[in-house]
Motif scaffolding. Structure first.
Motif, PDB file in Angstrom:
ATOM      1  N   PHE A  23       0.837  -1.201   0.000  1.00  0.00           N
ATOM      2  CA  PHE A  23       0.000   0.000   0.000  1.00  0.00           C
ATOM      3  C   PHE A  23       0.874   1.253   0.000  1.00  0.00           C
ATOM      4  O   PHE A  23       0.592   2.214  -0.704  1.00  0.00           O
ATOM      5  CB  PHE A  23      -0.936   0.039   1.207  1.00  0.00           C
ATOM      6  CG  PHE A  23      -2.086  -0.926   1.167  1.00  0.00           C
ATOM      7  CD1 PHE A  23      -2.580  -1.428  -0.027  1.00  0.00           C
ATOM      8  CD2 PHE A  23      -2.704  -1.323   2.342  1.00  0.00           C
ATOM      9  CE1 PHE A  23      -3.657  -2.300  -0.054  1.00  0.00           C
ATOM     10  CE2 PHE A  23      -3.789  -2.197   2.331  1.00  0.00           C
ATOM     11  CZ  PHE A  23      -4.264  -2.688   1.127  1.00  0.00           C
ATOM     12  N   ASN A  24       1.931   1.255   0.818  1.00  0.00           N
ATOM     13  CA  ASN A  24       2.810   2.418   0.870  1.00  0.00           C
ATOM     14  C   ASN A  24       3.473   2.675  -0.479  1.00  0.00           C
ATOM     15  O   ASN A  24       3.690   3.816  -0.857  1.00  0.00           O
ATOM     16  CB  ASN A  24       3.888   2.239   1.943  1.00  0.00           C
ATOM     17  CG  ASN A  24       3.387   2.506   3.343  1.00  0.00           C
ATOM     18  OD1 ASN A  24       2.246   2.909   3.551  1.00  0.00           O
ATOM     19  ND2 ASN A  24       4.236   2.272   4.325  1.00  0.00           N
ATOM     20  N   ARG A  25       3.789   1.621  -1.188  1.00  0.00           N
ATOM     21  CA  ARG A  25       4.481   1.755  -2.476  1.00  0.00           C
ATOM     22  C   ARG A  25       3.509   2.062  -3.621  1.00  0.00           C
ATOM     23  O   ARG A  25       3.794   2.882  -4.479  1.00  0.00           O
ATOM     24  CB  ARG A  25       5.258   0.465  -2.765  1.00  0.00           C
ATOM     25  CG  ARG A  25       5.989   0.420  -4.078  1.00  0.00           C
ATOM     26  CD  ARG A  25       7.079   1.442  -4.259  1.00  0.00           C
ATOM     27  NE  ARG A  25       8.142   1.271  -3.318  1.00  0.00           N
ATOM     28  CZ  ARG A  25       9.128   2.140  -3.179  1.00  0.00           C
ATOM     29  NH1 ARG A  25       9.179   3.205  -3.919  1.00  0.00           N
ATOM     30  NH2 ARG A  25      10.065   1.960  -2.293  1.00  0.00           N
ATOM     31  N   HIS A  26       2.335   1.418  -3.634  1.00  0.00           N
ATOM     32  CA  HIS A  26       1.447   1.494  -4.804  1.00  0.00           C
ATOM     33  C   HIS A  26       0.069   2.088  -4.525  1.00  0.00           C
ATOM     34  O   HIS A  26      -0.711   2.267  -5.456  1.00  0.00           O
ATOM     35  CB  HIS A  26       1.253   0.089  -5.398  1.00  0.00           C
ATOM     36  CG  HIS A  26       2.542  -0.596  -5.735  1.00  0.00           C
ATOM     37  ND1 HIS A  26       3.353  -0.197  -6.767  1.00  0.00           N
ATOM     38  CD2 HIS A  26       3.168  -1.640  -5.139  1.00  0.00           C
ATOM     39  CE1 HIS A  26       4.428  -0.980  -6.809  1.00  0.00           C
ATOM     40  NE2 HIS A  26       4.341  -1.855  -5.832  1.00  0.00           N
ATOM     41  N   GLY A  27      -0.268   2.354  -3.267  1.00  0.00           N
ATOM     42  CA  GLY A  27      -1.586   2.873  -2.933  1.00  0.00           C
ATOM     43  C   GLY A  27      -2.603   1.748  -2.807  1.00  0.00           C
ATOM     44  O   GLY A  27      -2.370   0.611  -3.225  1.00  0.00           O
ATOM     45  N   PHE A  28      -3.738   2.079  -2.215  1.00  0.00           N
ATOM     46  CA  PHE A  28      -4.780   1.089  -1.945  1.00  0.00           C
ATOM     47  C   PHE A  28      -5.308   0.451  -3.225  1.00  0.00           C
ATOM     48  O   PHE A  28      -5.415  -0.760  -3.342  1.00  0.00           O
ATOM     49  CB  PHE A  28      -5.918   1.763  -1.172  1.00  0.00           C
ATOM     50  CG  PHE A  28      -7.062   0.853  -0.845  1.00  0.00           C
ATOM     51  CD1 PHE A  28      -6.945  -0.090   0.148  1.00  0.00           C
ATOM     52  CD2 PHE A  28      -8.268   0.941  -1.534  1.00  0.00           C
ATOM     53  CE1 PHE A  28      -8.002  -0.930   0.472  1.00  0.00           C
ATOM     54  CE2 PHE A  28      -9.323   0.111  -1.221  1.00  0.00           C
ATOM     55  CZ  PHE A  28      -9.196  -0.820  -0.218  1.00  0.00           C
ATOM     56  N   GLU A  29      -5.665   1.278  -4.188  1.00  0.00           N
ATOM     57  CA  GLU A  29      -6.259   0.769  -5.428  1.00  0.00           C
ATOM     58  C   GLU A  29      -5.255   0.021  -6.292  1.00  0.00           C
ATOM     59  O   GLU A  29      -5.633  -0.816  -7.107  1.00  0.00           O
ATOM     60  CB  GLU A  29      -6.887   1.918  -6.230  1.00  0.00           C
ATOM     61  CG  GLU A  29      -8.051   2.590  -5.535  1.00  0.00           C
ATOM     62  CD  GLU A  29      -9.227   1.654  -5.286  1.00  0.00           C
ATOM     63  OE1 GLU A  29      -9.401   0.668  -6.024  1.00  0.00           O
ATOM     64  OE2 GLU A  29      -9.971   1.912  -4.323  1.00  0.00           O
ATOM     65  N   GLY A  30      -3.962   0.313  -6.128  1.00  0.00           N
ATOM     66  CA  GLY A  30      -2.935  -0.287  -6.977  1.00  0.00           C
ATOM     67  C   GLY A  30      -2.476  -1.660  -6.538  1.00  0.00           C
ATOM     68  O   GLY A  30      -1.544  -2.209  -7.121  1.00  0.00           O
ATOM     69  N   VAL A  31      -3.113  -2.221  -5.515  1.00  0.00           N
ATOM     70  CA  VAL A  31      -2.671  -3.504  -4.959  1.00  0.00           C
ATOM     71  C   VAL A  31      -3.844  -4.469  -4.891  1.00  0.00           C
ATOM     72  O   VAL A  31      -4.929  -4.111  -4.435  1.00  0.00           O
ATOM     73  CB  VAL A  31      -2.075  -3.294  -3.541  1.00  0.00           C
ATOM     74  CG1 VAL A  31      -1.672  -4.611  -2.921  1.00  0.00           C
ATOM     75  CG2 VAL A  31      -0.902  -2.338  -3.594  1.00  0.00           C
ATOM     76  N   SER A  32      -3.618  -5.686  -5.348  1.00  0.00           N
ATOM     77  CA  SER A  32      -4.670  -6.714  -5.293  1.00  0.00           C
ATOM     78  C   SER A  32      -4.482  -7.610  -4.068  1.00  0.00           C
ATOM     79  O   SER A  32      -3.386  -7.668  -3.487  1.00  0.00           O
ATOM     80  CB  SER A  32      -4.634  -7.579  -6.556  1.00  0.00           C
ATOM     81  OG  SER A  32      -3.476  -8.408  -6.554  1.00  0.00           O
ATOM     82  N   LEU A  33      -5.538  -8.310  -3.707  1.00  0.00           N
ATOM     83  CA  LEU A  33      -5.432  -9.280  -2.606  1.00  0.00           C
ATOM     84  C   LEU A  33      -4.422 -10.368  -2.945  1.00  0.00           C
ATOM     85  O   LEU A  33      -3.688 -10.832  -2.061  1.00  0.00           O
ATOM     86  CB  LEU A  33      -6.798  -9.904  -2.303  1.00  0.00           C
ATOM     87  CG  LEU A  33      -7.827  -8.999  -1.633  1.00  0.00           C
ATOM     88  CD1 LEU A  33      -9.111  -9.765  -1.362  1.00  0.00           C
ATOM     89  CD2 LEU A  33      -7.285  -8.413  -0.344  1.00  0.00           C
ATOM     90  N   ASP A  34      -4.377 -10.773  -4.215  1.00  0.00           N
ATOM     91  CA  ASP A  34      -3.395 -11.789  -4.618  1.00  0.00           C
ATOM     92  C   ASP A  34      -1.971 -11.312  -4.352  1.00  0.00           C
ATOM     93  O   ASP A  34      -1.131 -12.078  -3.861  1.00  0.00           O
ATOM     94  CB  ASP A  34      -3.555 -12.133  -6.105  1.00  0.00           C
ATOM     95  CG  ASP A  34      -4.801 -12.960  -6.391  1.00  0.00           C
ATOM     96  OD1 ASP A  34      -5.265 -13.688  -5.489  1.00  0.00           O
ATOM     97  OD2 ASP A  34      -5.319 -12.883  -7.523  1.00  0.00           O
ATOM     98  N   GLN A  35      -1.686 -10.047  -4.660  1.00  0.00           N
ATOM     99  CA  GLN A  35      -0.350  -9.500  -4.420  1.00  0.00           C
ATOM    100  C   GLN A  35      -0.034  -9.454  -2.927  1.00  0.00           C
ATOM    101  O   GLN A  35       1.086  -9.769  -2.515  1.00  0.00           O
ATOM    102  CB  GLN A  35      -0.236  -8.093  -5.018  1.00  0.00           C
ATOM    103  CG  GLN A  35      -0.238  -8.068  -6.525  1.00  0.00           C
ATOM    104  CD  GLN A  35      -0.373  -6.655  -7.064  1.00  0.00           C
ATOM    105  OE1 GLN A  35      -1.252  -5.899  -6.648  1.00  0.00           O
ATOM    106  NE2 GLN A  35       0.516  -6.295  -7.987  1.00  0.00           N
TER     107      GLN A  35
END
Length: 196
Positions: A23-35
């Protein structure tokens, strides 16, 4: 065969740490549960055993060293003793440090995620408020008893620390970003009545 004692807390901690970094690197929307689950060394299937939704995980990720004594994302060479009577200047120096500036993945989520929080649900906003209020409380108790408006000064110092880091990270000119952090640190220390 049952899992050993503490297994659930350990797994949940891995998920939170993975989410914090991502989240810190990509933001909330930029991260999937799989990641997130992959970063924790787990499969997606186990996520819902620990959290009801990505937003619930997000709220937990918003903890910081002010609210979580087990928080491991310290910055090398930076120490904060929350039990110290003189913790205020320690917090200011740590928050606006070069180490915190450079370590985006393990930074305080208040500096990394404020725009995401402003667009999130009330659960995430309450979590952000909790962390901010904890920071204010830590700062306030270091401001001399005789000073007027201790709470307002602590709020202003906390906002200067968080906002200063957010703006500094948004700058391409590193020298200007460093000057901004140093300026915020100087003014915050003066406002708190702490000598540099």
């Amino acid at each position: 065969m049952p899992y050993p004692a503490g297994h659930s807390a350990e797994v949940k901690g891995k998920i939170v740490q993975s989410a914090r970094r991502l989240f810190n690197r990509h933001g909330f929307e930029g991260v999937s549960l799989d990641q997130i689950m992959s970063g924790a060394g787990l499969t997606r299937g186990g996520f819902y055993s620990y959290f009801q939704s990505k937003s619930d995980l997000y709220a937990e990720v918003l903890s910081c060293f002010f609210t979580d004594p087990e928080w491991k994302s310290c910055w090398e060479g930076v120490e904060v003793d929350l039990s110290s009577a003189n913790v205020g200047p320690q917090v200011v120096r740590a928050y606006l440090s070069r180490q915190h500036f450079e370590n985006v993945e393990n930074s305080c989520p208040m500096a990394a995620l404020p725009t995401d929080v402003s667009r999130s649900n009330d659960n995430a906003k309450r979590a952000f408020e909790t962390v901010f209020s904890a920071m204010v409380s830590v700062l306030e108790r270091s401001i001399a008893q005789g000073q007027p408006d201790r709470n307002n000064k602590a709020k202003a110092i906390a906002a200067m620390c968080v906002g200063g880091m957010v703006v500094a990270r948004a700058m391409a000119n590193r020298a200007l970003a460093d000057e901004l952090r140093d300026g915020c640190m100087t003014v915050a220390l003066e406002l708190g009545g702490w000598k540099e």
